[in-house]
Enzyme design. Structure first.
Site, mmCIF file in Angstrom:
data_model
loop_
_atom_site.group_PDB
_atom_site.id
_atom_site.type_symbol
_atom_site.label_atom_id
_atom_site.label_comp_id
_atom_site.label_asym_id
_atom_site.label_seq_id
_atom_site.Cartn_x
_atom_site.Cartn_y
_atom_site.Cartn_z
ATOM 1 N N LYS A 1 0.835 -1.204 0.000
ATOM 2 C CA LYS A 1 0.000 0.000 0.000
ATOM 3 C C LYS A 1 0.876 1.264 0.000
ATOM 4 O O LYS A 1 2.098 1.180 0.215
ATOM 5 C CB LYS A 1 -0.924 -0.041 1.225
ATOM 6 N N ARG B 1 -1.719 -14.489 3.302
ATOM 7 C CA ARG B 1 -2.485 -13.820 4.376
ATOM 8 C C ARG B 1 -1.864 -14.122 5.740
ATOM 9 O O ARG B 1 -1.811 -13.258 6.619
ATOM 10 C CB ARG B 1 -3.944 -14.292 4.368
ATOM 11 N N ASN C 1 -1.880 -0.276 7.107
ATOM 12 C CA ASN C 1 -1.364 -1.589 7.508
ATOM 13 C C ASN C 1 -0.509 -2.248 6.418
ATOM 14 O O ASN C 1 -0.380 -3.459 6.352
ATOM 15 C CB ASN C 1 -2.496 -2.497 8.005
ATOM 16 N N HIS D 1 -1.993 -5.495 1.281
ATOM 17 C CA HIS D 1 -3.272 -6.131 0.974
ATOM 18 C C HIS D 1 -2.968 -7.511 0.404
ATOM 19 O O HIS D 1 -2.023 -7.656 -0.371
ATOM 20 C CB HIS D 1 -4.045 -5.324 -0.082
#
Ligand code: IDP
Ligand code: MG
Length: 138
Positions: free
Chosen positions: A11, A87, A114, A117
């Site tokens: 991000k 993940r 965070n 993604h």
């Protein structure tokens, strides 16, 4: 278990903080293969499609503003069980809950910033890879 390809985004906070190498390195060291990489500034239209499942939620506006605030690094990452595996390497969505040793647990403190993604299912991976790698080569 099966070989899967998943979409990762570093991000805008991760790119601006110079964390791309660190984050890509973690995926590569785990044993995943990079199949595609694109540095791009996401348009509002693409952000709204990518995050369509969150449309209508109170944080949607903030989410779209943030993901379009600077360049992202989009990656197509392939390997055994890559969707859940990526993940797991990323850690929990809220860095307050992310275990040390995970990307978010080591590199982030804020839910809205965070750093990464990752697609959350086979259907999401297929849909998101088509958005960011529309030529279908990955
Ligand atoms: P994920 O990124 O772990 O898949 P999602 O629930 O899909 O998590 O949420 C997408 C992104 O939206 C999160 O990574 C986070 O940055 C942001 N987000 C999620 N929930 C909230 C919230 O309650 N407030 C502000 N931002 C949020
Ligand atoms: Mg998600």
């Amino acid at each position: 278990m099966a070989t899967e390809t998943t979409l990762v985004l570093v991000k805008p906070d991760g790119v601006s903080r110079g964390l791309c190498g660190e984050i890509v390195g973690r995926f590569e060291r785990r044993g995943y293969e990079l199949r595609g990489a694109r540095l791009l500034k996401i348009t509002r239209a693409l952000a709204q499609r990518h995050y369509a499942e969150h449309r209508g939620k109170p944080f949607f506006g903030e989410l779209v503003s943030f993901i379009t605030s600077g360049p992202v690094l989009a990656l197509a990452v392939r390997g055994e069980n890559a969707i859940d595996g990526v993940r797991a390497l990323m850690g929990a969505t809220d860095p307050a809950d992310s275990a040390p040793g995970t990307i978010r647990g080591d590199l982030a403190t804020l839910l809205g910033e965070n750093v990464v993604h990752g697609s959350d299912s086979k259907a999401s991976a297929k849909r998101e890879l088509a958005l960011f790698f529309p030529d279908g080569l990955v």
